[in-house]
Enzyme design. Sequence first.
Site, short mmCIF file in Angstrom:
data_model
loop_
_atom_site.label_atom_id
_atom_site.label_comp_id
_atom_site.label_asym_id
_atom_site.label_seq_id
_atom_site.Cartn_x
_atom_site.Cartn_y
_atom_site.Cartn_z
CE1 TYR A 1 -34.91 16.63 81.97
CE2 TYR A 1 -34.91 15.06 80.15
CZ TYR A 1 -35.08 15.35 81.50
OH TYR A 1 -35.41 14.33 82.37
CB SER B 1 -33.26 11.49 80.98
OG SER B 1 -34.22 11.38 79.93
#
Length: 269
Positions: A144, A131
Amino acid sequence: MENKTVLITGGSSGIGKAIGTYLVAKGYTVYGTTRSLNKYPDFHTFPLLEMDVRDPASVEKAITQLLKKEHRLDVLINNAGVGITGPIEETPAKEILAAFDTNFNGPLHVIKSVLPQMRGQKAGLIINITSIAGYMGLPYRGIYSATKGALEIATEALRMETKDFGIAITNLAPGDFATNIAAGRYHTPLLDASPYRKSYGSVLQQIDEHVDRGEDPILVAKMVLKIIKTEHPKVHYKVGTFTQKFSLILKKALPDKVFEKMLLKHYKL
């Protein structure tokens, strides 16, 4: 075109399904994985294998099933992952560990399982879906970001460790894409008495809006195909909006505190 066999973890929905559907249309033999086959009785886009990436025994079982059918594995796409938001102080330790178990330990379990086969073939490609959030500590998405950043770094090491085996390993970092990830994300509860209530609530709303307005996952699928067709893949690839990719350039170019102020302004903190 050589008929390559591709395995996509988390292939039953979202980005994984988009990648698989696109590659099937391009002539590839695609398998996806899901934790529960019972949830997808009408899924016929490509075969699904039951796999829980958190469980090495489950991983080994699925890989064995695949190799019995195809006798080789050319491309592994580590896509399975979970979202998690919240103030780090208030996020339960078990949820932090669970996020790392899926987003970091999970891909490593699958990689360990397929490396012997790829080494025996003297060929193979592993694409770890990370990501853009993994390149920076984002407020209320810190865990995250950390899971995806850890996978990016581990991939860099794996590339060097496996360079003599004919195996290529790379990262592909998407920005915000329109998927159902928000529905399965763990949200640390918004507590009335929390000192973070106002700012966390505001950021949480922005995060969901970004996903809802995200790009079409087909862009990720097209980048995956480009990587598959690349003889010597780069270490890192990014796919997303101009702003998302440009933020990575700014992070490298700007002093840390200046970039931090930009993030605070972006999230209205």
